[in-house]
Design an enzyme around this catalytic site. Structure first.
Site, PDB file in Angstrom:
ATOM      1  N   SER A 187       0.847  -1.197   0.000  1.00  0.00           N
ATOM      2  CA  SER A 187       0.000   0.000   0.000  1.00  0.00           C
ATOM      3  C   SER A 187       0.880   1.244   0.000  1.00  0.00           C
ATOM      4  O   SER A 187       1.967   1.246   0.603  1.00  0.00           O
ATOM      5  CB  SER A 187      -0.887   0.017   1.244  1.00  0.00           C
ATOM      6  OG  SER A 187      -1.461   1.304   1.423  1.00  0.00           O
TER       7      SER A 187
ATOM      8  N   TYR B  11      -2.601  -1.080   9.958  1.00  0.00           N
ATOM      9  CA  TYR B  11      -2.661  -1.523   8.551  1.00  0.00           C
ATOM     10  C   TYR B  11      -1.344  -1.207   7.843  1.00  0.00           C
ATOM     11  O   TYR B  11      -0.743  -2.078   7.201  1.00  0.00           O
ATOM     12  CB  TYR B  11      -3.835  -0.832   7.856  1.00  0.00           C
ATOM     13  CG  TYR B  11      -3.901  -1.038   6.360  1.00  0.00           C
ATOM     14  CD1 TYR B  11      -4.333  -2.258   5.823  1.00  0.00           C
ATOM     15  CD2 TYR B  11      -3.554  -0.013   5.482  1.00  0.00           C
ATOM     16  CE1 TYR B  11      -4.403  -2.444   4.447  1.00  0.00           C
ATOM     17  CE2 TYR B  11      -3.618  -0.196   4.108  1.00  0.00           C
ATOM     18  CZ  TYR B  11      -4.047  -1.406   3.598  1.00  0.00           C
ATOM     19  OH  TYR B  11      -4.104  -1.587   2.233  1.00  0.00           O
TER      20      TYR B  11
HETATM   21  P1  NAP Z   1     -11.169  -5.669  -1.248  1.00  0.00           P
HETATM   22  O1  NAP Z   1     -11.999  -5.178  -2.365  1.00  0.00           O
HETATM   23  O2  NAP Z   1     -11.532  -5.292   0.150  1.00  0.00           O
HETATM   24  O3  NAP Z   1     -11.069  -7.255  -1.353  1.00  0.00           O
HETATM   25  C1  NAP Z   1     -10.335  -7.948  -0.397  1.00  0.00           C
HETATM   26  C2  NAP Z   1     -10.158  -9.375  -0.863  1.00  0.00           C
HETATM   27  O4  NAP Z   1      -9.408 -10.060   0.153  1.00  0.00           O
HETATM   28  C3  NAP Z   1     -11.461 -10.109  -1.027  1.00  0.00           C
HETATM   29  O5  NAP Z   1     -11.332 -11.019  -2.091  1.00  0.00           O
HETATM   30  C4  NAP Z   1     -11.624 -10.836   0.298  1.00  0.00           C
HETATM   31  O6  NAP Z   1     -12.307 -12.082   0.154  1.00  0.00           O
HETATM   32  C5  NAP Z   1     -10.176 -11.130   0.664  1.00  0.00           C
HETATM   33  N1  NAP Z   1     -10.013 -11.182   2.113  1.00  0.00           N
HETATM   34  C6  NAP Z   1     -10.117 -10.161   3.011  1.00  0.00           C
HETATM   35  N2  NAP Z   1      -9.914 -10.618   4.258  1.00  0.00           N
HETATM   36  C7  NAP Z   1      -9.696 -11.955   4.135  1.00  0.00           C
HETATM   37  C8  NAP Z   1      -9.439 -12.991   5.066  1.00  0.00           C
HETATM   38  N3  NAP Z   1      -9.371 -12.783   6.388  1.00  0.00           N
HETATM   39  N4  NAP Z   1      -9.270 -14.248   4.595  1.00  0.00           N
HETATM   40  C9  NAP Z   1      -9.328 -14.506   3.271  1.00  0.00           C
HETATM   41  N5  NAP Z   1      -9.571 -13.565   2.337  1.00  0.00           N
HETATM   42  C10 NAP Z   1      -9.752 -12.311   2.776  1.00  0.00           C
HETATM   43  O7  NAP Z   1      -9.643  -5.243  -1.417  1.00  0.00           O
HETATM   44  P2  NAP Z   1      -8.976  -4.243  -2.475  1.00  0.00           P
HETATM   45  O8  NAP Z   1      -9.342  -2.863  -2.103  1.00  0.00           O
HETATM   46  O9  NAP Z   1      -9.213  -4.741  -3.845  1.00  0.00           O
HETATM   47  O10 NAP Z   1      -7.445  -4.415  -2.078  1.00  0.00           O
HETATM   48  C11 NAP Z   1      -6.638  -5.434  -2.632  1.00  0.00           C
HETATM   49  C12 NAP Z   1      -5.233  -5.269  -2.105  1.00  0.00           C
HETATM   50  O11 NAP Z   1      -4.743  -3.969  -2.426  1.00  0.00           O
HETATM   51  C13 NAP Z   1      -5.132  -5.376  -0.578  1.00  0.00           C
HETATM   52  O12 NAP Z   1      -3.906  -5.985  -0.242  1.00  0.00           O
HETATM   53  C14 NAP Z   1      -5.132  -3.942  -0.116  1.00  0.00           C
HETATM   54  O13 NAP Z   1      -4.482  -3.788   1.126  1.00  0.00           O
HETATM   55  C15 NAP Z   1      -4.347  -3.289  -1.247  1.00  0.00           C
HETATM   56  N6  NAP Z   1      -4.629  -1.857  -1.407  1.00  0.00           N
HETATM   57  C16 NAP Z   1      -5.852  -1.445  -1.807  1.00  0.00           C
HETATM   58  C17 NAP Z   1      -6.090  -0.078  -1.965  1.00  0.00           C
HETATM   59  C18 NAP Z   1      -7.419   0.461  -2.438  1.00  0.00           C
HETATM   60  O14 NAP Z   1      -7.588   1.691  -2.461  1.00  0.00           O
HETATM   61  N7  NAP Z   1      -8.362  -0.368  -2.837  1.00  0.00           N
HETATM   62  C19 NAP Z   1      -5.069   0.832  -1.710  1.00  0.00           C
HETATM   63  C20 NAP Z   1      -3.825   0.363  -1.306  1.00  0.00           C
HETATM   64  C21 NAP Z   1      -3.614  -0.991  -1.164  1.00  0.00           C
HETATM   65  P3  NAP Z   1     -13.894 -12.238   0.500  1.00  0.00           P
HETATM   66  O15 NAP Z   1     -14.577 -11.030  -0.023  1.00  0.00           O
HETATM   67  O16 NAP Z   1     -14.287 -13.490  -0.176  1.00  0.00           O
HETATM   68  O17 NAP Z   1     -13.965 -12.345   1.984  1.00  0.00           O
END
Ligand code: NAP
Length: 255
Positions: free
Chosen positions: A149, A162
């Site tokens: 991140s 986080y």
């Molecule tokens: P998201 O939409 O919240 O999706 C999270 C994914 O991780 C889902 O597939 C969820 O599965 C899975 N997950 C969450 N907790 C879990 C657990 N305890 N066990 C197993 N699976 C779990 O996430 P995103 O925003 O696309 O982010 C993806 C990555 O990018 C993450 O590493 C996040 O930290 C990073 N990131 C995102 C942003 C942003 O702005 N979106 C910014 C910086 C970094 P289920 O739904 O099936 O539970």
């Protein structure tokens, strides 16, 4: 870019958001994808269906991370899927994308030990043991890509646990890169900035407009913006990059 036909990939947290986009983009390059999910089976099935609709190949794997037995459960599903699809236990690309963001906007004074522990269990400990468990399956010349991140480089007091967990994840990339270099396996981090993951906040125009100002391009990132960077790291063209991180924040850290 070279294609990924004959490659296999595990993408954790591929049921939605950035993980789904990574799964779809890797599949579009020809890789067989293990679509891991934590709780949303319907969303994981949808990711698989979207991949298949575009001519790709994928299967879903369920395992809640951050609980006892999580990694064994994940690999039991992964190995079953690999046997069914390629008759072999070979993994070429591992993307540690799943993460919990837990409560946002929480003052550091309010964070509980349980919350902190869960954050590290899902975002840092699980990826470590996933990599450890994957070592026997990973092919020489393989790829490990950890989704970190921009918050490892930009301060936000409401997200300290986080950001700390993502800092730990980046250390995993650095040190495993040295360990796995003799096998030609590269290990890198990708750091997204604010990226539309389909969550409720991204459905509110005023919020999106405010968030857009953070990027140098004055827009919120699309999941595919990040996914394309991951695909690059997975290809042969990225063979000389290891132990590094790629900034996929859309210039959010330029100041
Ligand atoms: P998201 O939409 O919240 O999706 C999270 C994914 O991780 C889902 O597939 C969820 O599965 C899975 N997950 C969450 N907790 C879990 C657990 N305890 N066990 C197993 N699976 C779990 O996430 P995103 O925003 O696309 O982010 C993806 C990555 O990018 C993450 O590493 C996040 O930290 C990073 N990131 C995102 C942003 C942003 O702005 N979106 C910014 C910086 C970094 P289920 O739904 O099936 O539970």
């Amino acid at each position: 870019m070279s294609d990924l036909t004959t490659k296999t990939a595990l993408v954790t947290g591929a049921s939605r958001g950035i993980g789904r986009a990574i799964a779809r983009q890797l599949a579009a390059k020809g890789a067989l994808i293990a679509v891991h999910y934590g709780s949303n089976a319907a969303a994981a099935r949808e990711t698989v269906a979207l991949i298949e609709k575009c001519g790709g190949c994928a299967f879903s794997v369920h395992a809640e991370l951050g609980v006892p037995g999580d990694v064994e459960r994940l690999f039991s599903g992964l190995e079953q899927g690999l046997r069914d699809h390629i008759g072999d236990l070979r993994l070429d690309i591992l993307v540690n994308n799943a993460a919990t963001t837990a409560r946002t906007g929480v003052r550091p004074e309010e964070v509980t030990p349980a919350e902190f522990g869960h954050m590290f269990a899902v975002n840092a400990e699980a990826p470590f043991f996933i990599v450890q468990r994957a070592l026997g399956l990973l092919s020489d010349g393989g790829r490990i890509i950890n989704i970190s991140s921009g918050l490892t480089r930009s301060a936000d007091p409401a997200q300290i646990p986080y950001a700390m967990s993502k800092g730990a994840l980046e250390q995993l990339s650095l040190h495993f890169a040295r360990h796995l270099a003799p096998r030609g396996i590269t290990v890198n981090s990708v750091i997204p900035g604010l990226t539309d993951n389909g969550g409720p906040a991204f459905g509110t125009p005023e919020v999106v407009e405010r968030l857009a100002q953070i990027s140098a391009f004055k827009r919120v990132g699309e999941a595919v913006d990040v996914a394309d960077v991951v695909v690059f790291l997975a290809t042969d063209e990225a063979r000389w990059i290891t132990g590094s991180f790629l900034d996929a924040t859309g210039g959010a850290l330029l100041g």
